[in-house]
Structure formats: structure tokens, C-alpha cells
Write an enzyme that holds these catalytic residues in place. Structure first.
Site, PDB file in Angstrom:
ATOM      1  N   HIS A 323       0.857  -1.179   0.000  1.00 43.91           N
ATOM      2  CA  HIS A 323       0.000   0.000   0.000  1.00 43.91           C
ATOM      3  C   HIS A 323       0.891   1.226   0.000  1.00 43.91           C
ATOM      4  O   HIS A 323       1.943   1.231   0.625  1.00 43.91           O
ATOM      5  CB  HIS A 323      -0.907   0.009   1.245  1.00 43.91           C
ATOM      6  CG  HIS A 323      -2.060   0.941   1.098  1.00 43.91           C
ATOM      7  ND1 HIS A 323      -1.959   2.272   1.374  1.00 43.91           N
ATOM      8  CD2 HIS A 323      -3.330   0.721   0.680  1.00 43.91           C
ATOM      9  CE1 HIS A 323      -3.134   2.837   1.137  1.00 43.91           C
ATOM     10  NE2 HIS A 323      -3.983   1.931   0.715  1.00 43.91           N
ATOM     11  N   ASP A 381      -7.950  -5.462   0.094  1.00 40.77           N
ATOM     12  CA  ASP A 381      -8.444  -6.196  -1.062  1.00 40.77           C
ATOM     13  C   ASP A 381      -8.046  -7.659  -1.056  1.00 40.77           C
ATOM     14  O   ASP A 381      -8.643  -8.467  -1.762  1.00 40.77           O
ATOM     15  CB  ASP A 381      -7.946  -5.534  -2.353  1.00 40.77           C
ATOM     16  CG  ASP A 381      -8.654  -4.225  -2.580  1.00 40.77           C
ATOM     17  OD1 ASP A 381      -9.825  -4.140  -2.187  1.00 40.77           O
ATOM     18  OD2 ASP A 381      -8.047  -3.295  -3.122  1.00 40.77           O
TER      19      ASP A 381
HETATM   20  N1  ACO Z   1       4.292  -7.363  -4.899  1.00 43.33           N
HETATM   21  C1  ACO Z   1       5.634  -7.361  -5.067  1.00 43.33           C
HETATM   22  N2  ACO Z   1       6.439  -6.311  -4.913  1.00 43.33           N
HETATM   23  C2  ACO Z   1       5.837  -5.153  -4.586  1.00 43.33           C
HETATM   24  C3  ACO Z   1       4.442  -5.054  -4.395  1.00 43.33           C
HETATM   25  C4  ACO Z   1       3.663  -6.210  -4.560  1.00 43.33           C
HETATM   26  N3  ACO Z   1       2.338  -6.195  -4.393  1.00 43.33           N
HETATM   27  N4  ACO Z   1       4.133  -3.776  -4.073  1.00 43.33           N
HETATM   28  C5  ACO Z   1       5.291  -3.107  -4.059  1.00 43.33           C
HETATM   29  N5  ACO Z   1       6.319  -3.920  -4.362  1.00 43.33           N
HETATM   30  C6  ACO Z   1       7.746  -3.602  -4.391  1.00 43.33           C
HETATM   31  C7  ACO Z   1       8.142  -2.804  -5.625  1.00 43.33           C
HETATM   32  O1  ACO Z   1       8.527  -3.655  -6.689  1.00 43.33           O
HETATM   33  C8  ACO Z   1       9.275  -1.973  -5.088  1.00 43.33           C
HETATM   34  O2  ACO Z   1      10.398  -2.799  -4.989  1.00 43.33           O
HETATM   35  P1  ACO Z   1      11.905  -2.209  -5.331  1.00 43.33           P
HETATM   36  O3  ACO Z   1      12.158  -1.187  -4.245  1.00 43.33           O
HETATM   37  O4  ACO Z   1      12.807  -3.398  -5.279  1.00 43.33           O
HETATM   38  O5  ACO Z   1      11.798  -1.586  -6.697  1.00 43.33           O
HETATM   39  C9  ACO Z   1       8.825  -1.625  -3.659  1.00 43.33           C
HETATM   40  O6  ACO Z   1       7.990  -2.738  -3.273  1.00 43.33           O
HETATM   41  C10 ACO Z   1       8.071  -0.321  -3.531  1.00 43.33           C
HETATM   42  O7  ACO Z   1       6.990  -0.361  -4.457  1.00 43.33           O
HETATM   43  P2  ACO Z   1       6.305   0.918  -5.096  1.00 43.33           P
HETATM   44  O8  ACO Z   1       5.751   0.534  -6.443  1.00 43.33           O
HETATM   45  O9  ACO Z   1       7.226   2.090  -5.038  1.00 43.33           O
HETATM   46  O10 ACO Z   1       5.109   1.175  -4.078  1.00 43.33           O
HETATM   47  P3  ACO Z   1       3.901   2.144  -4.327  1.00 43.33           P
HETATM   48  O11 ACO Z   1       3.616   2.814  -3.038  1.00 43.33           O
HETATM   49  O12 ACO Z   1       4.139   3.021  -5.520  1.00 43.33           O
HETATM   50  O13 ACO Z   1       2.723   1.150  -4.720  1.00 43.33           O
HETATM   51  C11 ACO Z   1       0.809  -0.246  -4.633  1.00 43.33           C
HETATM   52  C12 ACO Z   1       1.661   0.805  -3.910  1.00 43.33           C
HETATM   53  C13 ACO Z   1       0.407   0.286  -6.028  1.00 43.33           C
HETATM   54  C14 ACO Z   1      -0.462  -0.519  -3.837  1.00 43.33           C
HETATM   55  C15 ACO Z   1       1.671  -1.532  -4.797  1.00 43.33           C
HETATM   56  O14 ACO Z   1       2.036  -2.022  -3.525  1.00 43.33           O
HETATM   57  C16 ACO Z   1       0.946  -2.617  -5.603  1.00 43.33           C
HETATM   58  O15 ACO Z   1       0.999  -2.603  -6.837  1.00 43.33           O
HETATM   59  N6  ACO Z   1       0.264  -3.591  -4.895  1.00 43.33           N
HETATM   60  C17 ACO Z   1      -0.497  -4.615  -5.574  1.00 43.33           C
HETATM   61  C18 ACO Z   1      -1.836  -4.066  -6.027  1.00 43.33           C
HETATM   62  C19 ACO Z   1      -2.792  -3.859  -4.871  1.00 43.33           C
HETATM   63  O16 ACO Z   1      -2.994  -4.734  -4.041  1.00 43.33           O
HETATM   64  N7  ACO Z   1      -3.424  -2.682  -4.875  1.00 43.33           N
HETATM   65  C20 ACO Z   1      -4.439  -2.341  -3.884  1.00 43.33           C
HETATM   66  C21 ACO Z   1      -4.034  -1.151  -3.095  1.00 43.33           C
HETATM   67  S1  ACO Z   1      -5.177  -0.892  -1.802  1.00 43.33           S
HETATM   68  C22 ACO Z   1      -6.491  -0.177  -2.522  1.00 43.33           C
HETATM   69  O17 ACO Z   1      -6.506   0.407  -3.586  1.00 43.33           O
HETATM   70  C23 ACO Z   1      -7.723  -0.320  -1.747  1.00 43.33           C
END
Ligand code: ACO
Length: 447
Positions: A323, A381
Site C-alpha cells: 500500500h 483487497d
Molecule cells: N508485490 C511485489 N512487490 C511489490 C508489491 C507487490 N504487491 N508492491 C510493491 N512492491 C515492491 C516494488 O517492486 C518496489 O520494490 P523495489 O524497491 O525493489 O523496486 C517496492 O515494493 C516499492 O513499491 P512501489 O511501487 O514504489 O510502491 P507504491 O507505493 O508506488 O505502490 C501499490 C503501492 C500500487 C499498492 C503496490 O504495492 C501494488 O501494486 N500492490 C499490488 C496491487 C494492490 O494490491 N493494490 C491495492 C491497493 S489498496 C487499494 O486500492 C484499496
């Protein structure tokens, strides 16, 4: 190097301290002192409104991770502590002690309703649950296999063509009626999108039922036989709606605010919010969780899947994990996990293979260094998809349900913005990295 006099750690610790930040532009001798504005809770913000006029520079913050785009009194989140408050009330208490319509009233009006206020609000919502008969025709224009989010975006947007008597955003009464119309009609629009996809007759709303009961009724009932709403499932649905009602300035809410900042009507703004919610990184995640679980198929394939997620440049994410704001745990996920078990017990599903798989995936991921070091925990979710699946909700409707709940938050945030006298059109700036100024060559001379 430009230097700021307040390190981030001090700002977090002394989040309400008044003060200022001085920014110096190296080599020019020019500096600007920017005020720090404290909130009632959470970090203070640096007011950068004079930055460009004083120093001729912008800030750069793609994804807005460090940027407060607005002031708001509706929702507070402390992502590190796993706290979510609506108008100061913890989400755990609201989910336990209130109905969805009480929470909707709270978000819109700032205080919880008393008995009379709740009765009047409930009547206001239930009197608007039907949609204009001519809007029915819109459904016939869609393919039966259209994604219900496509139908939602279109039909909610089309509401602005039907309710001309509540489109004056500067009239508080118009704003009030539009809010009622949106909150009341989105479940009807959503349930009809589903009914259309399976070729069943549309069920008209029943005003003797609660908001959640009525939604379950319109989704599941058919005219040919009576339909009893299961109270445990209705309570679970109500809780899912509460947990998704608002979440401060997320992507879809910011979309609603940005659209609304231009003076667009509320139906158009909410349609924009629905479109923004659709993506798998946001509201589409609950649907994506189910697809991911189906793809994994069996607990023995979890290590293989996790390895794929961890592989550099694989672009595979563990859906339902991570998140932007919660870096410890998502408080909604905890409540959802409990509700999930209640629903499965009520439905007599002792061992739902999908749930067993989800629990094992959660166990493996939460012990894995990759996820621990990046502070990736199950979000709301991860569980909502499983509950909805157990309740018989089709996967394509998961995000639609999220949109039904979030409409309350969107319209509350939109109303707050319109009522803010300092509100201006939202217009971010950019760092331009394209070609410098050049002349257009004649066609014959272009390579
Ligand atoms: N699975 C694997 N790796 C992940 C995930 C994930 N779900 N989420 C983040 N990471 C990793 C990234 O690859 C990154 O790694 P790195 O530092 O080696 O490059 C690090 O964690 C940071 O990730 P960001 O993309 O910078 O995090 P951001 O805050 O931009 O993204 C998000 C948040 C979009 C929710 C992300 O965690 C994601 O895509 N999760 C999966 C989708 C999801 O469940 N969304 C629902 C959100 S809650 C809602 O809308 C109610």
C-alpha cells in the site's frame, strides 16, 4: 546542493510544531522562508505557494508521495501505525458500531447522526434509489460481456444528462440532492450492470430493506420467486461498504477532486473517479487477487509464484499486498479477515480451497525477507475478494462494489472541495525533458 533546515525525522516527530523551512538556491545567494502549516494530527506541511515566485523553481514529486494537494477534515491515516480515522473516529469502531448509512452521513456532514437525523437521511437515500426509466435503455447498448465497470462509468456519467435539476454546483441544495442521488442510485446501477450481463430481469430497489440488504436483493433476487436476504451476509456486505467508504486522497478521490476543481458536475466527477478506480493497482486489485489465486491454483505452487514476483523486471506483483500509505498493516484488512471467517462459517464453508491457498500465501509472504524489507503487508483487497467470492459475487463485480462504497467518500470529498473558499482549479506543473526550442524543417529535408 539546496538545503532544508528541517530534516524529515524532526518533521515527523514534531509534526504539529509551528515554524518554517528555509530553502537556499546554491550559488545565487537567494533563499526563501516557507511557513510550516500544522494539521490537527500527522506531519505538518511546507507551504510552497511562494516557491516559484521567489526562487523560480518548482517541486518534483511524481506519484505525489510527499505532496499534500489539499486540506481535508474527512479522513486521517497514519500509515506507519496502521490508523484510519473518519472525522476522528477509528475505522474499527465504525465497522463494529455503525451501519454504512451512518458512516455515509458522518463523511458527508462531519458528525454522526442522531436518531432523527439518521431517519431523515435514510429516507432521503431510499427515496432516490430508482433510476430514470430511460436510463434502462443505456444497458441495451452494451454487449452482454461488457465489464460492469465499463457500464458503471458510462451510466453514472450519463446521470448528468438526466438530472438537470441538481447540476448547479454553487447551490447547496443542488449539491445535497446530487449527493443523495449518487449514493442512492449507484447500487441500482451496479446491480443492473450485473443482471444485464447474465440476461436476467432488472430488479427494482426495495425501500423496506437496508442499503446493504437492498443491494444483495437487487443482485440476487429474481421476479419468479421470493428472496430472503441472509442477515449475516447483509452485515458482512454492510461492513465491506464501510471499510471501502473513504480513504483520503487516493488516486480515484484525487481524480474526483481534480475533475471537480474545473467546475464539472458531480455525476461527471464521480464517473471519472470510477474510471480511475478500475485499474489493478487501485480498486481493480480485489478482482486481480482472485485471478492470481486461480493462476497459482495450489499451495504447492506458491514458492514458484513468489519467486516470479521477486524476480527483477518480472513485472509480477503479489496482488492484495502493499500500500502506498500503510507500511505496517492495513487496519481494514484485519477487520476484513475477521468478517471473512464469519462469512465462511455462516455459509458452512469449513475449507474453501481458495481461502486455504490465500492463507498459505499470506503466511509465506509475511515471513519472506523481500516483503518484510519493503513493508508489504496484505491490504483490504486481499480479503475482500475472498469474502465476495464466498458470497457468490462474480469476480467482475468486485471493483464495482468498491465503487458503490467509495461513491460516498468521493461525493463527501467533492462537496468539501466545492465548499472551500480557497479552492482553485487543480493544475500540476512538470519537469520538461523534451526537445529544446527548434524550427520546423521542410518535409523534403526531414530524415
Ligand atoms: N508485490 C511485489 N512487490 C511489490 C508489491 C507487490 N504487491 N508492491 C510493491 N512492491 C515492491 C516494488 O517492486 C518496489 O520494490 P523495489 O524497491 O525493489 O523496486 C517496492 O515494493 C516499492 O513499491 P512501489 O511501487 O514504489 O510502491 P507504491 O507505493 O508506488 O505502490 C501499490 C503501492 C500500487 C499498492 C503496490 O504495492 C501494488 O501494486 N500492490 C499490488 C496491487 C494492490 O494490491 N493494490 C491495492 C491497493 S489498496 C487499494 O486500492 C484499496
Amino acid at each position: 546542493m539546496n538545503e532544508m533546515s528541517t530534516p524529515a525525522s524532526d518533521a515527523r516527530a514534531g509534526h504539529n510544531a509551528p515554524g518554517s523551512v528555509t530553502l537556499t538556491l546554491d550559488g545565487t545567494g537567494r533563499s526563501v522562508t516557507l511557513p510550516l502549516i500544522p494539521g490537527t494530527m500527522g506531519p505538518a506541511v511546507v507551504d510552497i505557494r511562494k516557491l516559484y515566485s521567489e526562487l523560480g523553481i518548482f517541486t518534483f514529486d511524481p506519484g505525489y508521495a510527499d505532496t499534500a494537494a489539499t486540506e481535508s477534515k474527512i479522513t486521517y491515516i497514519d500509515g506507519d501505525a496502521g490508523i484510519l480515522l473518519h472525522r476522528g473516529y477509528p475505522i474499527e469502531q465504525l465497522a463494529e458500531k455503525c451501519t454504512f448509512l451512518e458512516v455515509a452521513y458522518l463523511l458527508l456532514n462531519g458528525e454522526l447522526p442522531n436518531r432523527e437525523q439518521l431517519a431523515a437521511f435514510t429516507t432521503g437515500v431510499t427515496r432516490h434509489t430508482m433510476i430514470h426509466e430511460q436510463l434502462r435503455r443505456f444497458y441495451d447498448g452494451f454487449r452482454r460481456d461488457a465489464h460492469p465497470m465499463a457500464v458503471m462509468t458510462a451510466v453514472v456519467g450519463a446521470m448528468s444528462a438526466f438530472y438537470h435539476d441538481s447540476l448547479d454546483i454553487n447551490d447547496p441544495e443542488h449539491r445535497r440532492i446530487s449527493a443523495f442521488r449518487l449514493i442512492a442510485k449507484v447500487p441500482t446501477i451496479a446491480a443492473w450492470a450485473y443482471k444485464y450481463s447474465i440476461g436476467q430481469p432488472f430488479m427494482y430497489p426495495r425501500n423496506d430493506l437496508s442499503y446493504a440488504e437492498n443491494f444483495l436483493y437487487m443482485m440476487n433476487a429474481v421476479p419468479a420467486e421470493p428472496y430472503e436476504v441472509n442477515p449475516v451476509l447483509a452485515r458482512a456486505m454492510d461492513r465491506i461498504l464501510i471499510l471501502h467508504a473513504d480513504h483520503e486522497q487516493n488516486a480515484s478521490t484525487s481524480t474526483v477532486r481534480l475533475a471537480g476543481s474545473t467546475g464539472a458536475n458531480p455525476f461527471a466527477c464521480i464517473a471519472a473517479g470510477i474510471a480511475s478506480l478500475w485499474g489493478p493497482a487501485h480498486g481493480g486489485a480485489n478482482e486481480a487477487v482472485l485471478k492470481m489465486l486461480a493462476e497459482i491454483g495450489h499451495p504447492k505452487r506458491i514458492p514458484e509464484f513468489i519467486a516470479k514476483v521477486k524476480a527483477k523486471d518480472s513485472n509480477v506483483r503479489l496482488m492484495g499486498f502493499g500500500h502506498r500509505v500503510y507500511k505496517n498493516f492495513d487496519p481494514r484488512a484485519k477487520i476484513m479477515q475477521k468478517t471473512c471467517h464469519e462469512v465462511l462459517a455462516e455459509l458452512g464453508i469449513a475449507h474453501e480451497p481458495l481461502l486455504d491457498l490465500a492463507m498459505e500465501l499470506e503466511r509465506v509472504a509475511t515471513q519472506d525477507e523481500y516483503f518484510i524489507s519493503r513493508k508489504l503487508y496484505p491490504n483490504v483487497d486481499f480479503y475482500s475478494g475472498i469474502i465476495l467470492k464466498a458470497m457468490g459475487m462474480p469476480t467482475s463485480m468486485f471493483t464495482v462494489l468498491f465503487a458503490v462504497a467509495r461513491t460516498t467518500g468521493w461525493i463527501s470529498q467533492w462537496k468539501e472541495m466545492i465548499e472551500d473558499p480557497t479552492q482553485r482549479i487543480g493544475r500540476p506543473r512538470q519537469l520538461y525533458t523534451g526537445a529544446p526550442l527548434r524550427d520546423v524543417p521542410p518535409l523534403a529535408e526531414r530524415g
